[in-house]
Motif scaffolding. Sequence first.
Motif, mmCIF file in Angstrom:
data_model
loop_
_atom_site.group_PDB
_atom_site.id
_atom_site.type_symbol
_atom_site.label_atom_id
_atom_site.label_comp_id
_atom_site.label_asym_id
_atom_site.label_seq_id
_atom_site.Cartn_x
_atom_site.Cartn_y
_atom_site.Cartn_z
ATOM 1 N N ILE A 13 -55.976 27.281 -3.576
ATOM 2 C CA ILE A 13 -56.990 27.844 -2.731
ATOM 3 C C ILE A 13 -57.158 27.168 -1.637
ATOM 4 O O ILE A 13 -57.539 26.035 -1.303
ATOM 5 N N PRO A 14 -56.749 27.703 -0.199
ATOM 6 C CA PRO A 14 -56.860 26.897 1.117
ATOM 7 C C PRO A 14 -58.434 26.726 1.387
ATOM 8 O O PRO A 14 -59.208 27.689 1.073
ATOM 9 N N TYR A 15 -58.771 25.381 1.914
ATOM 10 C CA TYR A 15 -59.969 25.204 2.060
ATOM 11 C C TYR A 15 -59.935 24.510 3.439
ATOM 12 O O TYR A 15 -59.258 23.607 3.838
ATOM 13 N N GLY A 16 -61.172 25.002 4.003
ATOM 14 C CA GLY A 16 -61.602 24.246 5.476
ATOM 15 C C GLY A 16 -62.440 23.060 5.052
ATOM 16 O O GLY A 16 -63.017 23.047 3.831
ATOM 17 N N LEU A 17 -62.864 22.160 6.202
ATOM 18 C CA LEU A 17 -63.889 21.390 6.010
ATOM 19 C C LEU A 17 -64.973 21.873 7.108
ATOM 20 O O LEU A 17 -64.731 21.906 8.051
ATOM 21 N N PHE A 18 -66.198 21.532 6.420
ATOM 22 C CA PHE A 18 -67.521 21.899 7.291
ATOM 23 C C PHE A 18 -68.461 20.689 7.029
ATOM 24 O O PHE A 18 -68.486 20.067 6.114
ATOM 25 N N ALA A 72 -62.865 20.956 13.636
ATOM 26 C CA ALA A 72 -61.559 21.244 14.127
ATOM 27 C C ALA A 72 -60.431 20.327 13.828
ATOM 28 O O ALA A 72 -60.728 19.089 13.191
ATOM 29 N N SER A 73 -59.198 20.872 13.784
ATOM 30 C CA SER A 73 -58.151 20.054 13.388
ATOM 31 C C SER A 73 -58.162 18.781 14.226
ATOM 32 O O SER A 73 -58.775 18.645 15.351
ATOM 33 N N GLY A 74 -57.985 17.634 13.629
ATOM 34 C CA GLY A 74 -58.250 16.269 14.085
ATOM 35 C C GLY A 74 -59.677 15.637 14.087
ATOM 36 O O GLY A 74 -59.808 14.270 14.180
ATOM 37 N N LEU A 147 -60.196 22.379 10.580
ATOM 38 C CA LEU A 147 -59.673 21.143 9.838
ATOM 39 C C LEU A 147 -59.409 21.813 8.549
ATOM 40 O O LEU A 147 -60.483 22.308 7.970
ATOM 41 N N THR A 148 -58.554 21.388 7.950
ATOM 42 C CA THR A 148 -58.141 21.883 6.374
ATOM 43 C C THR A 148 -58.154 20.609 5.455
ATOM 44 O O THR A 148 -57.740 19.437 5.957
ATOM 45 N N MET A 149 -58.226 20.986 4.226
ATOM 46 C CA MET A 149 -57.978 19.865 3.237
ATOM 47 C C MET A 149 -56.701 19.365 3.327
ATOM 48 O O MET A 149 -56.192 18.281 3.235
#
Length: 158
Positions: A13-18, A72-74, A147-149
């Motif tokens: 399961i794709p996850y973002g980071l928050f 965000a990415s990075g 930004l993703t895991m």
Amino acid sequence: MDEKAKKQSLLMIPYGLFVLGAAHGGTATAATVNWVTQASFNPPLVVVGIKKDSGSHAMVKESKKFALSMLASGQKGIAGAFFRHVEPKDGKFGDFAFETGANGAPIISDAPASVECDVVGFYELGDHSVVVGKVTEAHVKRDADALTMKETGWNYGG
């Protein structure tokens, strides 16, 4: 159940980071979360999993409000900074400035976007509570990829 298959399947399961921000009784906290999804357009609802033994869990349960700062990415460094409690001081959590949202919850200043939410459902079903928030405010500072895991190389799930 095959535990290895369960873990491998759920990690797909794709996850973002928050960064989840919460405040209650004159104190504030921020915590990195990754189990987040939108659940409804009308009304706009998001769902977040919050670890039961965390300070954020208690604050969200009591205040019935939270904010999600989208990373965000990075921005792996920001995500890594909030795996443990950081005491707010002089408008910062450690090295990261925050702003206070209209609902009183902290929002990471460097986040490209954020939402503020009122809790409309709080379900204590496992080691994380499933919290449903109605989006009451949304902010965009800039367009960015999430930004993703996968980008970080971290795993949390399964």
